[in-house]
Structures are given as C-alpha cells and as structure tokens.
Design an enzyme around this catalytic site. Structure first.
Site, PDB file in Angstrom:
ATOM      1  N   ASP A  93       0.747  -1.142  -0.020  1.00  0.00           N
ATOM      2  CA  ASP A  93      -0.121  -0.099   0.044  1.00  0.00           C
ATOM      3  C   ASP A  93       1.083   1.245  -0.141  1.00  0.00           C
ATOM      4  O   ASP A  93       2.265   1.159   0.279  1.00  0.00           O
ATOM      5  CB  ASP A  93      -0.768   0.121   1.088  1.00  0.00           C
ATOM      6  CG  ASP A  93      -0.186   0.096   2.589  1.00  0.00           C
ATOM      7  OD1 ASP A  93       1.251   0.270   2.398  1.00  0.00           O
ATOM      8  OD2 ASP A  93      -0.835  -0.233   3.676  1.00  0.00           O
ATOM      9  N   CYS A 317     -13.294 -28.583   7.668  1.00  0.00           N
ATOM     10  CA  CYS A 317     -11.971 -27.865   7.157  1.00  0.00           C
ATOM     11  C   CYS A 317     -10.812 -28.807   7.223  1.00  0.00           C
ATOM     12  O   CYS A 317     -10.684 -29.651   8.041  1.00  0.00           O
ATOM     13  CB  CYS A 317     -11.772 -26.696   8.375  1.00  0.00           C
ATOM     14  SG  CYS A 317     -10.078 -25.871   7.905  1.00  0.00           S
ATOM     15  N   CYS A 319      -7.570 -27.978   6.929  1.00  0.00           N
ATOM     16  CA  CYS A 319      -6.399 -27.433   7.333  1.00  0.00           C
ATOM     17  C   CYS A 319      -5.491 -28.412   8.365  1.00  0.00           C
ATOM     18  O   CYS A 319      -6.027 -29.151   9.162  1.00  0.00           O
ATOM     19  CB  CYS A 319      -6.537 -26.068   7.749  1.00  0.00           C
ATOM     20  SG  CYS A 319      -6.939 -25.806   9.461  1.00  0.00           S
ATOM     21  N   CYS A 322      -7.039 -28.301  11.939  1.00  0.00           N
ATOM     22  CA  CYS A 322      -8.395 -29.119  12.071  1.00  0.00           C
ATOM     23  C   CYS A 322      -7.928 -30.603  12.143  1.00  0.00           C
ATOM     24  O   CYS A 322      -8.846 -31.434  12.740  1.00  0.00           O
ATOM     25  CB  CYS A 322      -9.549 -28.388  11.155  1.00  0.00           C
ATOM     26  SG  CYS A 322      -9.872 -26.767  11.541  1.00  0.00           S
ATOM     27  N   HIS A 348      -5.391 -21.547  11.223  1.00  0.00           N
ATOM     28  CA  HIS A 348      -6.928 -21.958  10.719  1.00  0.00           C
ATOM     29  C   HIS A 348      -7.495 -20.833  10.233  1.00  0.00           C
ATOM     30  O   HIS A 348      -8.162 -20.883   9.035  1.00  0.00           O
ATOM     31  CB  HIS A 348      -7.449 -22.396  11.795  1.00  0.00           C
ATOM     32  CG  HIS A 348      -9.056 -22.554  11.477  1.00  0.00           C
ATOM     33  ND1 HIS A 348      -9.687 -23.604  10.736  1.00  0.00           N
ATOM     34  CD2 HIS A 348      -9.968 -21.634  11.769  1.00  0.00           C
ATOM     35  CE1 HIS A 348     -10.954 -23.290  10.514  1.00  0.00           C
ATOM     36  NE2 HIS A 348     -11.133 -22.210  10.950  1.00  0.00           N
TER      37      HIS A 348
END
Length: 384
Positions: A93, A317, A319, A322, A348
């Site tokens: 930015d 999920c 991931c 999880c 997560h």
C-alpha cells in the site's frame, strides 16, 4: 522493457469474475484474498507455511517498512522478496491509510503529508514522489498511488476537496513512477520487468463523488484500480452499496481491488460484485484474540464450553490445525497465553479465508448451472 503485468478474465458468472494476473514473481488466480504481512511478516506464520496454505500474494506496509528497517536497507538487501524470503507476488500500500490513522500526528498539504513517527516521534514527509520512491525501493510487484483517505463521517465539501487532492496526487504518483520504475531492485534479474502501479478511487460515502473519482482515475490510466476509503467506521451496508455502484465504472479488463475488507461473508459478497482482490487484517487479528471462523459460524475459543470438546475446530476444514488438534487443546493454549495459540489460530483462519476464495473461484468457473457461489449467512449482510 518486457511485459511486467497482465490480467485476463477467464470466466464470469453474473458480475463475478475468475481471472489470472501475471506479475514478475508469478501467477495469481483471482478472485484472491491477500493476507496482510505489515512489517514483512504475516504475524505468527512462517513463509513455508504461507506457501503450504496456498497464499499467492501478500501485502507489505510501506509506512511501517519505511520507518523500520528503512527503505534503503531493504533495497540493499535486494528488495522485500529477498529480504523476507518470499518468491511469490507482493503488493504494497502507499502508506496513505496508516498516515491517515495518525490523525493527531499528521498535517496534510498540497505537497503531501507531514507526520511524526509512532516509533520515536521523528518528523517525516510522505508525498506522491517519496511514496513512489519508497515503494520502488521496497520492490513489491504491485504498488499503490499515494492517496488521502477521508475520515468518516465527513462533510461533502471536505470529501470533494480530498477527492480532488487524491486525483492530483494520482497524476504525480504516475509521473514519478514512470520516471523511476527501472530502479526496482530486481529489474535486471527479472528480465527488465518492473512493477504495476494501481490507481485508487476515493470519494467517501457520496455516490456521485465515487463516480467522478472512478471516471477521472480511469482517465489517468492504470493497469489496475483499487477502491479505497472503506473500513473507516461506516456501516457495512453503506460499503456494499457504494462498491456495487462503483465497480461497473471500472474497466472490465483490469483488476479491481477492494482495500481492507472484510468478514468471510463479505469477501464472498464482494467477489459476487466483480471485485478481484481483497485484503484484510481480520483473519490474523481475530485469531490473536481467539475469534475463529468456521463453516458452522464464529467461535470464541476461550469459552468454557470448549474445555472438554474433543472435536476439531471445524469438521469441514482440511487445514492441518483441524486435522490434528481438538477444540479443548486450542482453548487450553489460548487460556495459557501460549505463542502456539496465535500460530494455530492464525493458520486456521487464513486457511478458511483462502479456501472460501478458492471455492468462490471454482463456482464461477463451473458456471451457475452446476454450482452456486458459497452462501455464508450473516445478520449484517443482505443476500445479493
């Protein structure tokens, strides 16, 4: 100079688009969610894990890197990709929003914004020219024109003045960039490719000013366009309305970037409107405060009710958090103030955001007859 940046729309579904950006550091499939790595780190997550999560592009923050370690230091080390050991795409930015956040410490003039560092109180000036020099030295793939972010609420006359200033700064940003774009640290090694400078549409909460800002920014001409000045305290319904009205004014063959938004259900909604790129600190910041996003809604992991819960955080999920850890263990880590709580929670949440975007993209590619876009219900947003 060879082609530095390209964008192609590959499929559409209503206003939603699936596309592909090519930057000097690789391909980015859109719509894309970009994690925020403010000081050249996504808090708590090492770069190899970001790669594993499928992060294609992340953000660095010009204001923070300018103050520490300094642009010259990053330039000498080969640019931010080498500095942080990340060979995929990066966006910076312009620093405008951070300086805007320092309301007590800044002064805006035609030249730029003079401000005091939040680190040591030293005085600095950001102008379109110095913001370009900083972003060229840092060396991200996509950089942003220097703009003024209008506070909320703001009177129409104040907003219009600010919009006009941003348009003048956009011209100056483009001129400064064109004059110095070959100075990017990786220019020679990437086959004389340089960065892509995006323009930023402002106009506050006034639809006709947003329209004017969009049309005049497009007239100046950039390879991509951002919608700035949101997430400053306005109601989310207002954001949605203004974005929906502004997107059609932007070129279809250029990427559209909505800055600093939002919750999972919002990023789905904005992708539906035709936004291609989004970033937000929410998944990382919320994770540090124990707020986790799941397919079953939001969980506050510190709640006592998870103390004996052997189930995964989100049964839907895939991931690594999880797959391996229970809610009870995650609650224990958070209650114990363990660093690992931040790492696992952030892993997560980022995975959930990135997976949401992948599902949206897949739905657009498959077309409306086969799959509808994921619906995430929220009391804050009406369905579109």
């Amino acid at each position: 100079m060879s082609m530095s940046f390209s964008f192609q729309v590959e499929a559409t579904q209503g206003a939603a688009r699936a596309g592909r950006m090519i930057t000097p550091h690789g391909e980015v499939e859109t719509p894309v969610f970009m994690p925020v790595g403010t000081v050249a780190t996504v808090k708590g997550i090492p770069q190899d894990l970001l790669e594993e999560l499928g992060v294609q592009i992340l953000l660095n923050n010009t204001y923070h890197l300018y103050l520490r370690p300094g642009v010259e230091q990053i330039r000498k080390l080969g640019g931010t990709h080498k500095f942080m050991s990340w060979d995929r795409s990066i966006l910076t930015d312009s620093g405008g929003f951070q300086v805007f956040s320092l309301s007590e410490l800044r002064k805006v003039t035609e030249e730029g914004v003079s401000f005091r560092s939040h680190l040591d109180g030293s005085s600095h000036l950001f102008s379109p020219e110095s913001a370009m020099a900083s972003q060229i030295g840092i060396g991200a793939d996509i950089i942003m024109a220097f703009d003024e972010c209008t506070e909320y609420p703001a009177e129409r006359t104040r907003t219009e003045r600010s919009m006009e200033l941003t348009l003048r700064w956009a011209e100056r940003s483009k001129n400064a960039f064109e004059a110095h774009k070959h100075e990017v640290p990786w220019f020679a090694e990437r086959g004389k490719k340089s960065q892509a400078l995006f323009g930023i549409v402002q106009g506050g909460m006034f639809p006709n000013l947003r329209k004017e800002s969009a049309e005049r920014t497009v007239e100046i001409g950039f390879p991509g366009y951002a919608l700035g000045g949101f997430s400053v305290g306005e109601p989310r319904e207002k954001t949605a309305e203004l974005v929906a009205n502004t997107v059609p004014l932007l070129p279809e063959n250029k990427p559209r970037y909505l800055m600093g938004v939002g919750y999972p259900e919002e990023i789905v909604q904005y992708a539906r409107m035709g936004i291609d790129m989004m970033d937000c600190v929410l998944p990382t910041r919320a994770a540090r405060h124990g707020l986790l996003f799941t397919s079953e809604g939001r969980l506050t992991i510190k709640n006592q009710r998870f103390a004996s819960d052997e189930g995964p955080l989100d049964p839907n999920c895939s991931c690594k958090v999880c797959k391996r850890y229970s809610r009870a263990y995650l609650r224990h880590l958070y209650a114990s103030n363990e660093v690992l709580a931040q790492v696992l929670n952030t892993t997560h949440n980022l995975s959930y955001y990135l997976d949401t975007m992948r599902r949206v993209r897949q739905a657009i590619i498959l077309g409306e007859n086969s799959v509808s876009l994921p619906v995430v219900r929220s009391p804050h947003l009406s369905a579109t």
